[in-house]
Design a protein around this motif. Structure first.
Motif, short mmCIF file in Angstrom:
data_model
loop_
_atom_site.label_atom_id
_atom_site.label_comp_id
_atom_site.label_asym_id
_atom_site.label_seq_id
_atom_site.Cartn_x
_atom_site.Cartn_y
_atom_site.Cartn_z
N GLU A 45 0.82 -1.21 0.00
CA GLU A 45 0.00 0.00 0.00
C GLU A 45 0.85 1.26 0.00
OE1 GLU A 45 -3.14 0.05 2.87
OE2 GLU A 45 -3.78 -1.98 2.34
N ALA A 46 2.11 1.14 0.39
CA ALA A 46 2.98 2.31 0.51
C ALA A 46 3.42 2.85 -0.85
CB ALA A 46 4.22 1.93 1.33
N GLN A 47 3.27 4.14 -0.99
CA GLN A 47 3.77 4.81 -2.19
C GLN A 47 5.30 4.82 -2.16
OE1 GLN A 47 1.79 6.39 -4.75
NE2 GLN A 47 0.26 5.11 -3.77
N VAL A 48 5.92 4.89 -3.32
CA VAL A 48 7.37 4.91 -3.42
C VAL A 48 7.95 6.11 -2.66
CG1 VAL A 48 9.29 5.23 -5.04
CG2 VAL A 48 7.46 3.59 -5.55
N ASP A 49 7.27 7.24 -2.71
CA ASP A 49 7.83 8.44 -2.06
C ASP A 49 7.91 8.32 -0.54
OD1 ASP A 49 5.17 8.88 -1.37
OD2 ASP A 49 5.02 10.79 -2.47
N PRO A 53 11.59 9.30 -2.30
CA PRO A 53 10.78 10.34 -2.95
C PRO A 53 11.27 10.76 -4.33
CG PRO A 53 11.84 11.19 -0.95
CD PRO A 53 12.12 9.72 -1.01
N GLN A 54 12.58 10.73 -4.58
CA GLN A 54 13.07 11.18 -5.88
C GLN A 54 12.63 10.28 -7.04
OE1 GLN A 54 17.18 11.13 -6.94
NE2 GLN A 54 17.65 9.27 -5.78
N TRP A 55 12.19 9.06 -6.74
CA TRP A 55 11.82 8.11 -7.78
C TRP A 55 10.32 8.01 -8.03
CZ3 TRP A 55 15.56 6.52 -10.79
CH2 TRP A 55 16.88 6.50 -10.31
N GLN A 56 9.49 8.58 -7.16
CA GLN A 56 8.03 8.42 -7.26
C GLN A 56 7.47 8.74 -8.64
OE1 GLN A 56 5.60 7.28 -4.79
NE2 GLN A 56 4.47 7.16 -6.71
N GLU A 57 7.84 9.85 -9.20
CA GLU A 57 7.23 10.26 -10.47
C GLU A 57 7.67 9.39 -11.65
OE1 GLU A 57 8.88 14.01 -12.37
OE2 GLU A 57 9.77 14.16 -10.36
N PHE A 58 8.67 8.54 -11.46
CA PHE A 58 9.21 7.76 -12.57
C PHE A 58 8.80 6.28 -12.56
CE2 PHE A 58 12.36 11.09 -11.48
CZ PHE A 58 12.12 11.91 -12.57
N VAL A 59 8.24 5.80 -11.45
CA VAL A 59 7.90 4.38 -11.39
C VAL A 59 6.68 4.07 -12.23
CG1 VAL A 59 8.99 3.93 -9.15
CG2 VAL A 59 6.60 4.62 -9.24
N THR A 60 6.65 2.85 -12.73
CA THR A 60 5.53 2.37 -13.53
C THR A 60 4.31 2.16 -12.63
OG1 THR A 60 7.10 1.31 -15.02
CG2 THR A 60 4.84 0.50 -15.08
N ALA A 61 3.14 2.48 -13.15
CA ALA A 61 1.90 2.30 -12.38
C ALA A 61 1.84 0.90 -11.81
CB ALA A 61 0.70 2.57 -13.29
N VAL A 64 3.40 2.17 -6.46
CA VAL A 64 3.62 1.73 -5.08
C VAL A 64 4.86 0.84 -5.02
CG1 VAL A 64 1.17 1.83 -4.50
CG2 VAL A 64 2.14 -0.31 -5.36
N LEU A 65 5.30 0.60 -3.80
CA LEU A 65 6.38 -0.36 -3.58
C LEU A 65 5.81 -1.77 -3.74
CD1 LEU A 65 7.87 1.28 -0.37
CD2 LEU A 65 8.91 1.29 -2.65
N PHE A 66 6.67 -2.70 -4.12
CA PHE A 66 6.28 -4.11 -4.23
C PHE A 66 7.09 -4.92 -3.23
CE2 PHE A 66 4.36 -2.61 -7.98
CZ PHE A 66 3.47 -3.56 -8.43
N ARG A 67 6.46 -5.90 -2.62
CA ARG A 67 7.15 -6.80 -1.71
C ARG A 67 7.85 -7.85 -2.57
NH1 ARG A 67 3.22 -7.56 1.22
NH2 ARG A 67 3.70 -6.01 2.75
N GLY A 68 9.18 -7.79 -2.62
CA GLY A 68 9.95 -8.70 -3.45
C GLY A 68 10.12 -10.08 -2.85
N GLY A 69 9.91 -10.18 -1.56
CA GLY A 69 10.04 -11.46 -0.88
C GLY A 69 10.38 -11.25 0.59
#
Length: 186
Positions: A45-49, A53-61, A64-69
């Motif tokens: 549920e957490a936004q990248v920012d 924060p510097q990467w939020q506007e560039f991530v693919t829809a 949000v962050l993804f749980r990698g494992g």
């Protein structure tokens, strides 16, 4: 060790247990010393920012962050698509792995890296296996190993990725999508 599955997808079977229920994992590296990858269909549920924060506007829809494992939950890695580049020709701030996919240095200034990126997601933690562990799990039927398609790591509908990956298999493997958690209901 069986053949390397680097670059392939691991699709969870009912034997993987709750931690990886219906997970689709992109294997980033696999050799005799072990393996690691990221779960592609576990958005948080957490936004990248919230953390980068510097990467939020560039991530693919969906942005949000993804749980990698379950391993290294205090680390983050940026998975990127870098079309038209080969491993010896990696754009600034990236390390190419295979098939136009790579990792981005999240400490690099975003404006220098972003012009070369086709797609980008940030994963918190990763999935990891010790020497021989993943090979054993595959032999015992805990994972289906299937080829990756270019859009899989950045798929729009992560809720349905497990099903879609299995349905496109040209074998009886596609029938697995009909299994239910409660077989007595069949």
């Amino acid at each position: 060790m069986s053949a390397t599955v680097t670059g392939d997808l691991l699709v969870a079977t009912p034997l993987t247990g709750d931690a990886f229920e219906r997970a689709v994992i992109l294997v980033l590296h696999h050799d005799a010393d072990g393996a690691h990858g990221v779960v592609l269909n576990d958005p948080m549920e957490a936004q990248v920012d919230a953390v980068l924060p510097q990467w939020q506007e560039f991530v693919t829809a969906p942005g949000v962050l993804f749980r990698g494992g379950p391993v290294g939950s205090d680390t983050a890695m940026g998975l990127v698509s870098v079309p038209g580049h080969e491993p010896g020709d990696a754009p600034l701030g990236t390390q190419l792995l295979f098939g136009g996919l790579g990792l981005v240095d999240l400490d690099a200034p975003a404006p220098l890296v972003v012009p070369e990126l086709g797609a980008f997601r940030i994963f918190v933690g990763y999935s990891g296996w010790g020497a021989g562990q993943l090979d054993s799990e595959i032999r015992h039927g805990a994972w289906y190993v299937v080829p990756r398609e270019p859009r899989d790591p950045f798929h729009d509908d992560t809720d349905d990725l497990w099903r879609e990956v299995l349905l496109r298999q040209r074998s009886s493997l596609s029938l697995v999508t009909t299994y239910t958690d409660n077989p007595e209901l069949n």
